[in-house]
Design a protein around this motif. Structure first.
Motif, mmCIF file in Angstrom:
data_model
loop_
_atom_site.group_PDB
_atom_site.id
_atom_site.type_symbol
_atom_site.label_atom_id
_atom_site.label_comp_id
_atom_site.label_asym_id
_atom_site.label_seq_id
_atom_site.Cartn_x
_atom_site.Cartn_y
_atom_site.Cartn_z
ATOM 1 N N THR A 155 0.817 -1.212 0.000
ATOM 2 C CA THR A 155 0.000 0.000 0.000
ATOM 3 C C THR A 155 0.850 1.261 0.000
ATOM 4 O O THR A 155 0.336 2.336 -0.284
ATOM 5 C CB THR A 155 -0.933 0.040 1.233
ATOM 6 O OG1 THR A 155 -0.136 0.028 2.412
ATOM 7 C CG2 THR A 155 -1.893 -1.138 1.230
ATOM 8 N N GLU A 156 2.135 1.120 0.306
ATOM 9 C CA GLU A 156 3.023 2.285 0.401
ATOM 10 C C GLU A 156 4.325 2.031 -0.337
ATOM 11 O O GLU A 156 4.817 0.893 -0.374
ATOM 12 C CB GLU A 156 3.343 2.596 1.866
ATOM 13 C CG GLU A 156 2.135 2.871 2.741
ATOM 14 C CD GLU A 156 1.344 4.080 2.310
ATOM 15 O OE1 GLU A 156 1.936 5.042 1.772
ATOM 16 O OE2 GLU A 156 0.117 4.089 2.505
ATOM 17 N N THR A 159 7.939 -0.530 0.428
ATOM 18 C CA THR A 159 7.594 -1.750 1.147
ATOM 19 C C THR A 159 8.557 -2.865 0.755
ATOM 20 O O THR A 159 8.806 -3.102 -0.418
ATOM 21 C CB THR A 159 6.146 -2.184 0.824
ATOM 22 O OG1 THR A 159 5.261 -1.141 1.231
ATOM 23 C CG2 THR A 159 5.778 -3.474 1.529
ATOM 24 N N PRO A 173 3.462 -0.136 -5.098
ATOM 25 C CA PRO A 173 2.196 -0.013 -4.366
ATOM 26 C C PRO A 173 0.977 -0.166 -5.274
ATOM 27 O O PRO A 173 0.918 0.394 -6.365
ATOM 28 C CB PRO A 173 2.257 1.390 -3.764
ATOM 29 C CG PRO A 173 3.720 1.643 -3.621
ATOM 30 C CD PRO A 173 4.360 0.984 -4.828
#
Length: 176
Positions: A155-156, A159, A173
């Protein structure tokens, strides 16, 4: 044989939800259920949905019990490789529930024609974990041995995914 879906928005939250879907010639889709009147929902799809011409963000206003159903517009068009709604962002100012789904797939995967409908309530991003234990599913006859698929979605940016304590990859992401 199940002929319907009964789902309750008991874990509704006002937050962001990341959608997870699979690529196919049949459309990925999602449904949003509002739990309060006057809910403003911002949808930022990765592909055009419904009758929209592009994938630009848009808002919908919903009341308690309203359902907004979105289905990938490019369904049944070719080529479809890589086209789905994975990574779409949904934000709301009041609690909502999001169900990610796929119209038709094949579980477990094999070369046969599948008719399995997938649907799952999506957790909000703030409820996602940072680790997971995954196990293979039982091998059913007619399936290809050792064909267990896992999708990892970040999601970011930045990662890091580690498998068995070793750096494996840095996912983009919203993309598997």
């Amino acid at each position: 044989t199940q002929r319907g879906l009964s789902a309750s928005p008991s874990a509704a939250r006002a937050s962001q939800t990341g959608e997870i879907f699979e690529t196919s010639e049949f459309p990925s889709q999602f449904a949003i259920v509002a739990t309060k009147d006057g809910t403003t929902v911002r949808i930022d799809p990765t592909e055009p949905v419904n009758g929209r011409d592009d994938d630009s963000p848009f808002n919908v206003t919903m009341n308690a019990g309203d359902v907004y159903f979105a289905q990938m517009k490019k369904a049944f068009e070719t080529p479809l490789a890589g086209l789905d709604l994975t990574g779409s962002r949904i934000e709301a100012d009041k609690p909502i529930v999001v169900y990610g789904s796929h119209q038709r797939t094949n579980i477990p995967w094999n070369n046969a024609v599948g008719r399995d409908h997938l649907v799952e309530q999506m957790p909000s991003i703030d409820r996602l974990g940072t680790s997971a234990i995954v196990t293979p599913h039982y091998q059913i006859e007619k399936t290809i041995n050792d064909q267990n698929f896992y999708r990892i979605i970040a999601t970011e940016p930045g990662t890091l995914v580690m498998i068995d304590s070793s750096i494996s990859f840095f996912p983009i992401p919203g993309r598997p």
